[in-house]
Scaffold this active site. Sequence first.
Site, short mmCIF file in Angstrom:
data_model
loop_
_atom_site.label_atom_id
_atom_site.label_comp_id
_atom_site.label_asym_id
_atom_site.label_seq_id
_atom_site.Cartn_x
_atom_site.Cartn_y
_atom_site.Cartn_z
N PRO A 152 0.97 -0.97 0.43
CA PRO A 152 0.35 -0.06 -0.27
C PRO A 152 1.03 0.83 -0.33
O PRO A 152 1.68 1.26 0.57
CB PRO A 152 -0.57 -0.14 1.89
N GLU A 153 0.03 2.59 -0.91
CA GLU A 153 1.38 3.54 -0.60
C GLU A 153 0.61 4.52 -0.67
O GLU A 153 -1.09 4.46 -0.32
CB GLU A 153 1.59 3.94 -2.40
N LYS A 193 2.26 7.32 4.08
CA LYS A 193 2.02 6.00 3.97
C LYS A 193 1.74 5.47 5.87
O LYS A 193 1.89 4.75 6.24
CB LYS A 193 3.70 5.84 4.09
#
Length: 389
Positions: free
Chosen positions: A2-3, A54
């Site tokens: 995930p970014e 993030k």
Amino acid sequence: MPEGPELHLASHFVNEACRGLVFGGCVEKSSVSRNPEVPFESSAYHISASARGKELRLTLSPLPGAQPPQEPLALVFRFGMSGSFQLAPADALPRHAHLRFYTAPPAPRLALCFVDIRRFGHWDPGGKWQPGRGPCVLLEYEQFRENVLRNLSDKAFDRPICEALLDQRFFNGIGNYLRAEILYRLRIPPFEKARTVLEALQHHRLSPEMTLSQKIRAKLQNPDLLELCHSVPKEVVQLGGKGYGPEHGEEDFAAFRAWLRCYGMPGMSSLRDRHGRTIWFQGDPGPLAPKGGKSRKKKSQETQLQPKEKLEDLPPPNKAPSRTPRARRHLPKKTAIQQPEGTSLQQDLKAPTVPEKGRRKGKQATTESGPWKNKADNPSKGSGRTSAS
């Protein structure tokens, strides 16, 4: 992994899914998670979320009169390789739900769950953003741009631009697929020196004689790298889905797969940077490309087949024969379980392991069938409800 966009979509999902819900009781942690317990208990509280780069902050806010008296508590999450949030019936929890917040009775109970298949994610009950992370590329663009251009003397910018883009001190929210898409759009070789790429932006000024509309049009038509670090993640957020949309499974990732131009796409080349992360690109890799690294070009599934082997002519797969105990003894040893990413902000991952003495080093060019560390990033497979890397 995930970014920034995935964390932003997760915070939006939590706020929408939990709007109007009253949670109650203790926060429940799975027995296998190594993350800390959450010291919070309230008979009635609300949940809200916000994202920065993030990281995602979850705030638990007791309602007036709730017992025992309790101050609001904030938790900061980092999603690791596969973290996400889901809202599910309390009697049908999803697998790998490592932190659970239950709604208060008597209504049918629900649970907001932090789901993390690979268990690399982390939560911190302190509630503060991780120190040292730079401004968010999505929500703090002006501060982000200033932070980068003011610190170009930092040794991080001696590195290739593809590696500098993963340094969360300066590019908080950029990850592997975003860096590939940003560099591809500008035709910047991934292994060009970062300072060489960015120094020109210090002196780039639009003519003061231009009107505001002309300046906006010029930026939209000819964005620079820092502007794309802001606008490209916004495009992903506007696509929606990625486990948080109205569709389920593979369909929820269809728009993202169609949006990708470079990352893992047929015809693109790939190399591994010094941290072992695969960078996808087109054309010349640049002067700082790893020595001895051989660029590999990804072919489409159809072009990988022999001329007579068209997809429609392939026979159905046969069931693999069972192995006798004698045959099992000659099987190759299983590879070690992948280690979780490190806490270094410079690359958001752990440095690669040094090969044992006497063993032959692996090629730096990727030999994987694809870059997909996480199903959500794979444009050819269903993704469940995990997010991209």
